[in-house]
Design a protein around this motif. Structure first.
Motif, PDB file in Angstrom:
ATOM      1  N   ASP A 143       0.807  -1.219   0.000  1.00  0.00           N
ATOM      2  CA  ASP A 143       0.000   0.000   0.000  1.00  0.00           C
ATOM      3  C   ASP A 143       0.839   1.268   0.000  1.00  0.00           C
ATOM      4  OD1 ASP A 143      -2.527  -1.358   0.152  1.00  0.00           O
ATOM      5  OD2 ASP A 143      -2.053  -1.820   2.240  1.00  0.00           O
ATOM      6  N   LEU A 144       1.960   1.234   0.705  1.00  0.00           N
ATOM      7  CA  LEU A 144       2.796   2.431   0.843  1.00  0.00           C
ATOM      8  C   LEU A 144       4.252   2.015   0.934  1.00  0.00           C
ATOM      9  CD1 LEU A 144       2.103   5.573   2.942  1.00  0.00           C
ATOM     10  CD2 LEU A 144       4.254   4.370   3.324  1.00  0.00           C
ATOM     11  N   ALA A 145       5.121   2.783   0.311  1.00  0.00           N
ATOM     12  CA  ALA A 145       6.558   2.518   0.375  1.00  0.00           C
ATOM     13  C   ALA A 145       7.282   3.726   0.917  1.00  0.00           C
ATOM     14  CB  ALA A 145       7.112   2.161  -1.004  1.00  0.00           C
ATOM     15  N   VAL A 146       8.314   3.471   1.699  1.00  0.00           N
ATOM     16  CA  VAL A 146       9.252   4.513   2.120  1.00  0.00           C
ATOM     17  C   VAL A 146      10.528   4.264   1.327  1.00  0.00           C
ATOM     18  CG1 VAL A 146      10.568   5.508   4.019  1.00  0.00           C
ATOM     19  CG2 VAL A 146       8.233   4.678   4.412  1.00  0.00           C
ATOM     20  N   GLU A 162       1.539   8.410  -6.332  1.00  0.00           N
ATOM     21  CA  GLU A 162       1.749   9.729  -5.745  1.00  0.00           C
ATOM     22  C   GLU A 162       2.814   9.645  -4.664  1.00  0.00           C
ATOM     23  OE1 GLU A 162      -1.959  11.315  -4.407  1.00  0.00           O
ATOM     24  OE2 GLU A 162      -2.913  11.160  -6.385  1.00  0.00           O
ATOM     25  N   GLN A 163       3.413  10.789  -4.333  1.00  0.00           N
ATOM     26  CA  GLN A 163       4.478  10.772  -3.343  1.00  0.00           C
ATOM     27  C   GLN A 163       4.467  12.045  -2.508  1.00  0.00           C
ATOM     28  OE1 GLN A 163       7.893  10.416  -5.985  1.00  0.00           O
ATOM     29  NE2 GLN A 163       8.318  12.588  -5.838  1.00  0.00           N
ATOM     30  N   ALA A 164       5.067  11.950  -1.333  1.00  0.00           N
ATOM     31  CA  ALA A 164       5.229  13.100  -0.443  1.00  0.00           C
ATOM     32  C   ALA A 164       6.616  13.016   0.170  1.00  0.00           C
ATOM     33  CB  ALA A 164       4.165  13.105   0.657  1.00  0.00           C
ATOM     34  N   PRO A 265      30.462  19.646  -0.853  1.00  0.00           N
ATOM     35  CA  PRO A 265      29.143  19.728  -0.210  1.00  0.00           C
ATOM     36  C   PRO A 265      28.737  18.393   0.389  1.00  0.00           C
ATOM     37  CG  PRO A 265      28.879  19.542  -2.572  1.00  0.00           C
ATOM     38  CD  PRO A 265      30.358  19.673  -2.330  1.00  0.00           C
ATOM     39  N   MET A 266      27.871  18.453   1.391  1.00  0.00           N
ATOM     40  CA  MET A 266      27.457  17.244   2.086  1.00  0.00           C
ATOM     41  C   MET A 266      26.439  16.471   1.252  1.00  0.00           C
ATOM     42  SD  MET A 266      26.092  16.818   5.991  1.00  0.00           S
ATOM     43  CE  MET A 266      27.757  17.085   6.631  1.00  0.00           C
ATOM     44  N   PRO A 267      26.648  15.172   1.044  1.00  0.00           N
ATOM     45  CA  PRO A 267      25.673  14.372   0.292  1.00  0.00           C
ATOM     46  C   PRO A 267      24.333  14.293   1.033  1.00  0.00           C
ATOM     47  CG  PRO A 267      27.771  13.225   0.507  1.00  0.00           C
ATOM     48  CD  PRO A 267      27.818  14.390   1.434  1.00  0.00           C
ATOM     49  N   VAL A 268      23.264  14.312   0.275  1.00  0.00           N
ATOM     50  CA  VAL A 268      21.916  14.267   0.846  1.00  0.00           C
ATOM     51  C   VAL A 268      21.093  13.245   0.096  1.00  0.00           C
ATOM     52  CG1 VAL A 268      19.789  15.567   1.254  1.00  0.00           C
ATOM     53  CG2 VAL A 268      21.999  16.685   1.551  1.00  0.00           C
ATOM     54  N   ARG A 269      20.381  12.430   0.827  1.00  0.00           N
ATOM     55  CA  ARG A 269      19.360  11.587   0.205  1.00  0.00           C
ATOM     56  C   ARG A 269      18.004  12.010   0.770  1.00  0.00           C
ATOM     57  NH1 ARG A 269      19.894   5.427   2.717  1.00  0.00           N
ATOM     58  NH2 ARG A 269      19.554   5.973   4.911  1.00  0.00           N
ATOM     59  N   ARG A 270      17.021  12.070  -0.092  1.00  0.00           N
ATOM     60  CA  ARG A 270      15.680  12.511   0.303  1.00  0.00           C
ATOM     61  C   ARG A 270      14.753  11.310   0.418  1.00  0.00           C
ATOM     62  NH1 ARG A 270      13.236  17.948  -1.958  1.00  0.00           N
ATOM     63  NH2 ARG A 270      14.614  18.588  -0.251  1.00  0.00           N
ATOM     64  N   LEU A 271      14.024  11.258   1.518  1.00  0.00           N
ATOM     65  CA  LEU A 271      13.087  10.174   1.745  1.00  0.00           C
ATOM     66  C   LEU A 271      11.682  10.584   1.313  1.00  0.00           C
ATOM     67  CD1 LEU A 271      15.477   9.194   3.558  1.00  0.00           C
ATOM     68  CD2 LEU A 271      13.738   8.143   5.009  1.00  0.00           C
ATOM     69  N   TYR A 272      10.971   9.617   0.719  1.00  0.00           N
ATOM     70  CA  TYR A 272       9.609   9.840   0.240  1.00  0.00           C
ATOM     71  C   TYR A 272       8.695   8.738   0.767  1.00  0.00           C
ATOM     72  CZ  TYR A 272      11.947  12.658  -3.373  1.00  0.00           C
ATOM     73  OH  TYR A 272      12.725  13.579  -4.046  1.00  0.00           O
ATOM     74  N   ALA A 273       7.424   9.098   0.904  1.00  0.00           N
ATOM     75  CA  ALA A 273       6.359   8.109   1.031  1.00  0.00           C
ATOM     76  C   ALA A 273       5.647   8.052  -0.309  1.00  0.00           C
ATOM     77  CB  ALA A 273       5.383   8.497   2.129  1.00  0.00           C
ATOM     78  N   LEU A 274       5.368   6.855  -0.804  1.00  0.00           N
ATOM     79  CA  LEU A 274       4.711   6.689  -2.102  1.00  0.00           C
ATOM     80  C   LEU A 274       3.517   5.754  -1.946  1.00  0.00           C
ATOM     81  CD1 LEU A 274       8.130   6.317  -2.691  1.00  0.00           C
ATOM     82  CD2 LEU A 274       7.221   7.041  -4.888  1.00  0.00           C
ATOM     83  N   TRP A 275       2.432   6.055  -2.650  1.00  0.00           N
ATOM     84  CA  TRP A 275       1.228   5.241  -2.612  1.00  0.00           C
ATOM     85  C   TRP A 275       0.496   5.378  -3.940  1.00  0.00           C
ATOM     86  CZ3 TRP A 275       2.172   9.746  -0.081  1.00  0.00           C
ATOM     87  CH2 TRP A 275       1.403  10.853  -0.464  1.00  0.00           C
ATOM     88  N   ARG A 276      -0.421   4.464  -4.210  1.00  0.00           N
ATOM     89  CA  ARG A 276      -1.195   4.519  -5.449  1.00  0.00           C
ATOM     90  C   ARG A 276      -2.220   5.641  -5.393  1.00  0.00           C
ATOM     91  NH1 ARG A 276      -0.396  -0.417  -4.137  1.00  0.00           N
ATOM     92  NH2 ARG A 276      -2.370  -0.659  -3.023  1.00  0.00           N
TER      93      ARG A 276
END
Length: 305
Positions: A143-146, A162-164, A265-276
Motif C-alpha cells: 500500500d505504501l513505500a518509504v 503519488e508521493q510526499a 558539499p554534504m551528500p543528501v538523500r531525500r526520503l519519500y512516502a509513495l502510494w497509489r
C-alpha cells in the motif's frame, strides 16, 4: 466463481517472483499460498504454475489471469478506500515497504504511533530495497513505500503513484581513527581519490551513488569490501579496512575507532512516502504520512554526537 483470495495469491507470486516471497508479503506460509493456487487450478481446470529449477514459472494462462486479478484487486481497493473515507477513521490492513535503515531508524516509532492512535488499523512492514518497493506499490503489492533518492539520482515515480517528501538524510564520510582525513573539519569530493572504499553491492542505490559521485569528481573508486547492512560497513571501517560514506538515518552511535568527517558539499538523500493514486483518499495513508513526518526530526538527528 473465482475466489478473490486465491487470485490475490497468484497475483502476489507474479509480482514477487516466488511462492516464498509472495507468502512473506501476504503474511501467509508458503504452503498456504501453494494450497490457494492449487485450489485455483482446480477451479479453473488450468495449470497455472510450472516448476523451473528451484522456483516456479507462470503459464500463459496464469499471466492472463494475473492481469484480470490486478484489475479486480484495484476495484476492491477503490471500494475499501471509499468505505474508509466514509468512516473517516484509519482501519483495515496497511502494508508498508521500507529500505533497511528506514525500517530500523524510522518505522518502529511510526508503527507504534499508529497502533496507539488507531487500534482498527493493522500495519504490516516489509524490508525491501527502494528499487523494488516503488514498483511493488505501482503493482498493488504493497500500500505504501518509504523510499529514497540521492541529489544526483532522482527517484522516478511510476504513473499512477503519488508521493510526499518525508525529509532529508545527511551522509558523512567515515574513516578509521588515525586516517589522514580524520582531523579535517571538511573534505571536498575531489580529495577522495586513492581511498579504499567499503560500500553496498552493485545495484544498491548507495553503491551506484558512490560510483557516480567519485567518477564525476575524476576518480575511479577502488571498492575493496561490500556488505548489505550499514552496521557491517561501519564495523569494517572500525577495523581499519577502508573508508565509507554512510547516511545518518538508523546508523546509531559510532563505535570506537571510527571518525566522522563532513563532506563539502554534504551528500543528501531525500526520503519519500509513495502510494497509489487510487488509495490517496484513505485516512490510513494520510495518517501514515503524518506519522512519518512527525517522527522524522528525531530519527534524522545526529546520534553519533
Amino acid at each position: 466463481m473465482l475466489d478473490l483470495q486465491r487470485l490475490r495469491a497468484l497475483h502476489a507470486v507474479s509480482v514477487h517472483g516466488t511462492v516464498g516471497a509472495a507468502a512473506a508479503a501476504l503474511g501467509y506460509t508458503p504452503s498456504a499460498v501453494s494450497q490457494q493456487i492449487a485450489k485455483l487450478e482446480r477451479e479453473t481446470r488450468t495449470v497455472l504454475l510450472e516448476r523451473e529449477g528451484r522456483g516456479v514459472r507462470l503459464t500463459a494462462e496464469a499471466r492472463q489471469l494475473v492481469c484480470t486479478a490486478g484489475q479486480l484487486l484495484a476495484i476492491v481497493e477503490r471500494a475499501e478506500t471509499e468505505l474508509e473515507q466514509r468512516r473517516g477513521v484509519p482501519a483495515g490492513w496497511l502494508t508498508i515497504a521500507a529500505f533497511a535503515s528506514a525500517a530500523r531508524g524510522l518505522l518502529p516509532g511510526v508503527l507504534a504511533d499508529l497502533a496507539a492512535r488507531h487500534p482498527a488499523l493493522d500495519t504490516r512492514l516489509t524490508e525491501i530495497d527502494p528499487h523494488l518497493s516503488v514498483d511493488l506499490v505501482a503493482k498493488g503489492a504493497v500500500d505504501l513505500a518509504v523510499a529514497h533518492d540521492w541529489d544526483i539520482a532522482p527517484l522516478p515515480a511510476p504513473a499512477g503513484v503519488e508521493q510526499a517528501v518525508i525529509g532529508d538524510d545527511l551522509c558523512d564520510l567515515l574513516v578509521p581513527e588515525g586516517h589522514p582525513l580524520a582531523g579535517r573539519t571538511a573534505v571536498r569530493r575531489a580529495e577522495l581519490g586513492g581511498e579504499r572504499w567499503i560500500c553496498q553491492p552493485p545495484g544498491r542505490v548507495c553503491h551506484d551513488w558512490l560510483v557516480r559521485t567519485l567518477r564525476a569528481a575524476g576518480h575511479e573508486p577502488e571498492i575493496v569490501h561490500q556488505a548489505e547492512e550499514n552496521p557491517t560497513l561501519v564495523a569494517l571501517v572500525a577495523a581499519g579496512l577502508g573508508v565509507a560514506l554512510i547516511p545518518r538515518l538508523g546508523r546509531g552511535p559510532l563505535p570506537a575507532g571510527v571518525v566522522e568527517v563532513p563532506l563539502d558539499p554534504m551528500p543528501v538523500r531525500r526520503l519519500y512516502a509513495l502510494w497509489r493514486a487510487g488509495a490517496a483518499g484513505r485516512p490510513a495513508i494520510a495518517e501514515t504520512v503524518r506519522a512519518l513526518r512527525e517522527h522524522w526530526p528525531g530519527a534524522a538527528a545526529h546520534t553519533s554526537r
